[in-house]
Design an enzyme around this catalytic site. Structure first.
Site, PDB file in Angstrom:
ATOM      1  N   ASP A  36       0.660  -1.248   0.082  1.00 43.43           N
ATOM      2  CA  ASP A  36       0.008   0.048   0.097  1.00 43.43           C
ATOM      3  C   ASP A  36       0.795   1.294   0.088  1.00 43.43           C
ATOM      4  O   ASP A  36       0.258   2.173   0.675  1.00 43.43           O
ATOM      5  CB  ASP A  36      -0.995  -0.110   1.121  1.00 43.43           C
ATOM      6  CG  ASP A  36      -1.826  -1.063   1.038  1.00 43.43           C
ATOM      7  OD1 ASP A  36      -1.896  -1.817   0.116  1.00 43.43           O
ATOM      8  OD2 ASP A  36      -2.745  -1.349   2.082  1.00 43.43           O
ATOM      9  N   LYS A 141      -6.799  -4.564  -3.286  1.00 35.77           N
ATOM     10  CA  LYS A 141      -7.352  -5.445  -2.394  1.00 35.77           C
ATOM     11  C   LYS A 141      -8.364  -4.672  -1.524  1.00 35.77           C
ATOM     12  O   LYS A 141      -8.088  -3.251  -1.121  1.00 35.77           O
ATOM     13  CB  LYS A 141      -5.988  -5.690  -1.227  1.00 35.77           C
ATOM     14  CG  LYS A 141      -5.510  -4.677  -0.723  1.00 35.77           C
ATOM     15  CD  LYS A 141      -4.306  -5.561   0.373  1.00 35.77           C
ATOM     16  CE  LYS A 141      -3.737  -4.332   0.979  1.00 35.77           C
ATOM     17  NZ  LYS A 141      -4.286  -3.575   2.102  1.00 35.77           N
ATOM     18  N   VAL A 169       3.264   0.266   4.446  1.00 35.62           N
ATOM     19  CA  VAL A 169       2.383   0.809   5.098  1.00 35.62           C
ATOM     20  C   VAL A 169       1.029   0.235   5.542  1.00 35.62           C
ATOM     21  O   VAL A 169       0.548  -0.114   4.372  1.00 35.62           O
ATOM     22  CB  VAL A 169       2.369   2.370   4.839  1.00 35.62           C
ATOM     23  CG1 VAL A 169       3.613   3.074   4.762  1.00 35.62           C
ATOM     24  CG2 VAL A 169       1.738   2.694   3.682  1.00 35.62           C
ATOM     25  N   CYS A 174      -2.070  -2.786   7.705  1.00 37.46           N
ATOM     26  CA  CYS A 174      -2.241  -3.604   6.487  1.00 37.46           C
ATOM     27  C   CYS A 174      -1.070  -4.189   6.520  1.00 37.46           C
ATOM     28  O   CYS A 174      -0.886  -5.660   5.988  1.00 37.46           O
ATOM     29  CB  CYS A 174      -2.215  -2.770   5.166  1.00 37.46           C
ATOM     30  SG  CYS A 174      -3.980  -2.039   5.092  1.00 37.46           S
TER      31      CYS A 174
HETATM   32  C1  C5J Z   1      -3.150   0.604   5.582  1.00 35.71           C
HETATM   33  C2  C5J Z   1      -4.799   1.665   6.635  1.00 35.71           C
HETATM   34  N1  C5J Z   1      -2.613   0.222   4.276  1.00 35.71           N
HETATM   35  N2  C5J Z   1      -4.027   2.246   7.758  1.00 35.71           N
HETATM   36  N3  C5J Z   1      -4.099   0.987   5.689  1.00 35.71           N
HETATM   37  O1  C5J Z   1      -2.413   0.109   6.478  1.00 35.71           O
HETATM   38  O2  C5J Z   1      -6.013   1.844   6.761  1.00 35.71           O
END
Ligand code: C5J
Length: 233
Positions: A36, A141, A169, A174
């Site tokens: 992400d 996703k 991240v 995630c």
């Molecule tokens: C991820 C989130 N990518 N923090 N999403 O960690 O909402």
């Protein structure tokens, strides 16, 4: 007290200095998964910032993730990028996710980077410095975990991947969710600890401590330089 040693000792495996004990990286069955690193989490005006977060820790890791990508590209290993995003009609976004809390903009709302967390919008794209190149796998996703409602498991099985090196991240959302999903599916998980970030640095540290405790109950953590050094042994 004696520490447990690395998990396996077959040939072809290269020990990476890691917490809580060396990780035996087998390049023939390893892939990098970058979670992400998209504009919505890293740039001003994206989803992360609309939730009221400080995005600077996520911005700071971009050059390190780039080094990791460079090393895996040079070693010609499988690279997977994930993007958390939803269909434009929000059919894959549970109302419980969209309606939670009091963000300044909700998933699907129009913001400075286009509609928040919507596939095809600028905010859902990977940041330019980490842009996937031809041959790399990009997975959209709808959940926090990359195995939920995706083809990730089949993709890894087809390529006989059994080890995953994680970056991206956020560490405790995630990244951690996907590491836990992967661990339960039998993959050996190594987190590049300087190539992951949280909006809350103490959450990052806690997540790493939890996952590496109890003899790497979810996985290992190592520095990017130590992981990449394994390719030159
Ligand atoms: C991820 C989130 N990518 N923090 N999403 O960690 O909402």
């Amino acid at each position: 007290m004696s520490m447990p040693q690395a998990a396996r000792t077959d040939t072809g495996q290269r020990p990476v200095q890691a917490t809580p004990f060396p990780f035996l990286l087998d390049p023939s069955s390893a892939a990098l998964i970058v979670i992400d690193m998209q504009r919505d989490f890293v740039e001003a005006g994206g989803f992360g910032e609309t939730l009221g977060n400080d995005i600077t820790p996520c911005q700071a890791i971009v050059p390190i993730v780039r080094q990791l990508l460079k090393g895996f590209r040079a070693a010609k290993l499988t690279i997977i990028h994930t993007r958390e995003c939803h269909q434009p009609d929000l059919s894959d976004c549970p109302p419980a996710k969209r309606n939670r809390g009091t963000p300044s903009l909700r998933i699907g709302d129009h913001g400075p980077l286009g509609r928040i967390l919507i596939d095809g919008e600028p905010g859902a794209e990977i940041v330019p410095d980490l842009e996937p190149i031809a041959g790399e796998i990009v997975i959209a996703k709808p959940g926090k975990g990359a195995f939920y409602a995706t083809d990730l498991q089949q993709i890894l099985q087809q390529r006989a991947i059994t080890q995953l090196v994680f970056a991206g991240v956020t560490t405790e959302v995630c990244v951690q969710t996907t590491m836990r999903e992967a661990n339960d599916r039998g993959f050996e998980c190594l987190l590049a600890q300087d190539a992951t970030a949280s909006y809350f640095p103490h959450f990052k540290q806690s997540a790493i401590t939890m996952m590496t405790a109890q003899g790497a109950i979810v996985g290992w953590a190592a520095d990017t330089a130590d992981i990449l050094a394994a390719f030159h042994e």
